[in-house]
Motif scaffolding. Structure first.
Motif, PDB file in Angstrom:
ATOM      1  N   VAL B 175       0.936  -1.107   0.008  1.00 49.00           N
ATOM      2  CA  VAL B 175      -0.003   0.114  -0.004  1.00 49.00           C
ATOM      3  C   VAL B 175       0.935   1.237  -0.090  1.00 49.00           C
ATOM      4  O   VAL B 175       1.928   1.244   0.573  1.00 49.00           O
ATOM      5  N   LEU B 176       0.402   2.297  -0.645  1.00 54.58           N
ATOM      6  CA  LEU B 176       1.149   3.392  -0.694  1.00 54.58           C
ATOM      7  C   LEU B 176       0.509   4.633  -0.092  1.00 54.58           C
ATOM      8  O   LEU B 176      -0.888   4.935  -0.466  1.00 54.58           O
ATOM      9  N   VAL B 177       0.816   5.073   0.871  1.00 52.34           N
ATOM     10  CA  VAL B 177       0.119   6.414   1.294  1.00 52.34           C
ATOM     11  C   VAL B 177       0.543   7.487   1.005  1.00 52.34           C
ATOM     12  O   VAL B 177       1.770   7.884   1.002  1.00 52.34           O
ATOM     13  N   VAL B 178      -0.346   8.400   0.348  1.00 51.55           N
ATOM     14  CA  VAL B 178       0.189   9.594  -0.044  1.00 51.55           C
ATOM     15  C   VAL B 178      -0.350  10.914   0.516  1.00 51.55           C
ATOM     16  O   VAL B 178      -1.784  10.956   0.775  1.00 51.55           O
ATOM     17  N   ASP B 179       0.398  11.309   1.292  1.00 51.76           N
ATOM     18  CA  ASP B 179      -0.117  12.160   2.636  1.00 51.76           C
ATOM     19  C   ASP B 179      -0.037  13.603   2.056  1.00 51.76           C
ATOM     20  O   ASP B 179       1.124  14.338   1.914  1.00 51.76           O
ATOM     21  N   GLU B 180      -1.149  14.108   1.654  1.00 51.30           N
ATOM     22  CA  GLU B 180      -1.443  15.264   1.250  1.00 51.30           C
ATOM     23  C   GLU B 180      -2.089  16.477   1.918  1.00 51.30           C
ATOM     24  O   GLU B 180      -2.979  17.157   1.680  1.00 51.30           O
ATOM     25  N   ALA B 181      -1.377  16.608   3.349  1.00 50.71           N
ATOM     26  CA  ALA B 181      -1.906  17.300   4.284  1.00 50.71           C
ATOM     27  C   ALA B 181      -1.858  18.770   3.803  1.00 50.71           C
ATOM     28  O   ALA B 181      -2.598  19.724   4.161  1.00 50.71           O
ATOM     29  N   TYR B 182      -0.909  19.126   2.855  1.00 49.33           N
ATOM     30  CA  TYR B 182      -0.777  20.430   2.464  1.00 49.33           C
ATOM     31  C   TYR B 182      -1.039  20.651   1.018  1.00 49.33           C
ATOM     32  O   TYR B 182      -0.872  21.836   0.321  1.00 49.33           O
ATOM     33  N   ALA B 183      -1.895  19.702   0.398  1.00 52.34           N
ATOM     34  CA  ALA B 183      -2.310  19.697  -1.084  1.00 52.34           C
ATOM     35  C   ALA B 183      -3.164  20.983  -1.429  1.00 52.34           C
ATOM     36  O   ALA B 183      -2.905  21.319  -2.508  1.00 52.34           O
ATOM     37  N   ASP B 184      -3.796  21.436  -0.555  1.00 53.59           N
ATOM     38  CA  ASP B 184      -4.660  22.847  -0.842  1.00 53.59           C
ATOM     39  C   ASP B 184      -3.789  23.871  -1.331  1.00 53.59           C
ATOM     40  O   ASP B 184      -4.262  24.635  -1.892  1.00 53.59           O
TER      41      ASP B 184
END
Lengths: 349, 349
Positions: B175-184
């Motif tokens: 599994v790949l976690v793509v952590d987009e906490a800052y994507a906005d």
């Protein structure tokens, strides 16, 4: 092919009691208090409701920790605040039990212990309560890393003798979690143990006696070294600012809590007597619920008939529980409606 | 003798950025937004603040789940709501990585990945980002159960090409976690991946762009089967009623969020230009913070001097980071104060 660990793939997951969103349901199934939280709680949240919501909360939930230390008469360093006591159960399992290691769970008890140990892929030994639900023989297992006891016990409502719990704590090899979610409704508790035994964690929650199931605040009381180690395992910010404000205010209004507890204890006695008159075997309860054993009509039938009448109680189709119903102490009006419905069901109406 | 698992005993624990309680501090250290949440959030919490706080919350946080599904253009069954995205990182680790199994963590990145894998007693392989912080070679490791990528990356602020992330997801075995906490705050994101790849979990949070770090709301977007399995691992009631009300209202006021994001992006450009003028190497940021490399004066010295001036930024005394500072984009006034302080420090004042 599954991406999940085999133990996760195989397990069922915990099924919480139904949380109906429709109005008009008499909800006696998840041991919430029928009375609202203190007005001071609502005021504290209103006061906390400002632009500081943009900022992270205090990682240690210091206001709750300090209030709890005062209430329980211990140092703040002996308190860990959780996002409900379920969070603290999770932290305990992850802190003390490695994969394949042994944990001891009494039966019947709170189903989440099993779920959390299955997630951890621990080895579980179940020990059976005797028929009077006193301390199970075999609670002290060699090589156990973690042992659970809940007192008053969910779902039986029965309470263990604190001296027996102390003896068990001294006899077991690892950590003992004493889950006291319902202790405010009981005559006795084990709060004095963490100060003198370094392997005991007492758990409390604000979900029941403090009328705050919706705010998610739980408390662990234990030796400072246990608390310090468990702190490494908890989420950095496990309580939000609003739940934290609610929790601290609730703890500081013990008078409100105790008044509600008194009403619930009185209604528990009343319901126990009424159910006995109706022919049920009533298990003596020290909690905010009563477990009754059904003899005339199967428990599952009564449960279903009550659902038809918009009354929710708790029923488990499991060994030792399948002839029982667990009934939360609601308001007297709700309990009257329940008793009337049960009477009608018994009459075959 | 310790009661703790050896991995817990040995680990340090995650150290969150300082949360000062004293007023007057310019807080540019934990990537909070300087602007308050939407007025609709405060109203929604006020409306939720009633005696129903005595009742358990919705276990699946349905109002948040449904709002998130609308915002991200996916089904609600593709969303899992967490008590902050840290909760979802914890759930992912416990779902996919057994003790001794392999997880891949890029370096430098968010330190909590390591902490959570240490708690799980997993085996960690670190892969180094190249100097331009594009996709690390070796991200796809055979037998990896879980791989982390954060984009924009914390603490560098750099963004990965979504095509490179898609290629990585197809190449890795677990599994790949793509952590987009800052994507906005970024020009691109990986939101389209969960709809077509069954091993990708995109994480979002309301702590940054939605100004709700204090409310603890995170979101996982993934294939329905991944979400269903992870649901077994989450706490039964992981969000409280108030945080849930805040989160749903925030998601439904995207306009408020986007207006704040625009100001922050403009100020990010402004700060980046100013710091470059002062001689810092500015790493191009797609987040609400900027990482700068210090050449004239050691980063640790500047950090300490800023603390003396009541300005908090983030500094790590670790390989690849010890010559850098991470600065959260505050208000323009706060950034002006920061720049003036840095100028003074560089002048030796």
């Amino acid at each position: 092919m599954s991406y999940f660990r085999p133990n996760i793939e195989k397990m069922q997951g915990y099924v919480p009691g139904i949380q109906p969103r429709a109005p008009g349901v008499i909800k006696l199934n998840t041991n919430e208090t029928p009375y609202p939280p203190s007005e001071r709680v609502l005021k504290a949240v209103r006061d906390a409701l400002d632009p500081t919501l943009r900022l992270y909360p205090d990682p240690m939930s210091t206001p709750v920790r300090e209030a709890a230390a005062t209430v329980f008469g211990v140092t703040p360093e002996m308190i860990l605040v959780g996002n409900g006591s379920d969070d603290l159960l999770t932290i305990a399992v992850r802190s003390f039990v490695g994969e394949g290691e042994l944990a001891v769970v009494p039966n019947p008890s709170y189903g989440l212990y099993t779920t959390l140990l299955e997630i951890q892929n621990a080895r579980i030994t179940y020990v059976e309560y005797p028929d009077d639900f006193s301390m199970p023989a075999g609670i002290a297992q060699p090589r156990a890393k973690l042992t659970f006891l809940s007192t008053p016990n969910n779902p039986t409502g029965t309470s263990l003798d604190p001296d027996d719990v102390a003896d068990a704590a001294e006899a077991i090899s690892g950590v003992l979690v004493v889950d006291e979610a319902y202790a405010d409704f009981a005559d006795t508790n084990c709060l004095e143990l963490p100060g003198r035994l370094d392997n005991v964690i007492v758990l409390r929650t604000l979900s029941k006696s403090y009328s705050l199931a919706g705010a998610r605040v739980g408390l662990a009381i234990a030796d400072e070294e246990l608390i310090a180690g468990m702190t490494k395992v908890k989420d950095s910010y496990n309580l939000d600012r609003l739940g934290m404000a609610a929790g601290a205010a609730a703890l500081l209004d013990g008078e409100h809590m105790r008044a509600n507890v008194e009403r619930i204890r009185a209604d528990r006695d009343w319901l126990s007597a009424r159910m006995a008159e109706l022919g049920f075997e009533v298990i003596p309860s020290q909690a905010n619920f009563v477990m009754v054993r059904c003899t005339a009509v199967p428990a599952g039938t009564i449960y279903e008939e009550l659902v038809q009448r918009n009354i929710l109680v708790r029923y488990w189709d499991k060994p030792r529980l399948s002839d029982c119903l667990r009934i939360t102490i609601g308001t007297r009006d709700e309990l009257n409606a329940l008793v009337a419905a049960v009477e009608a069901i018994l009459r075959g109406e």
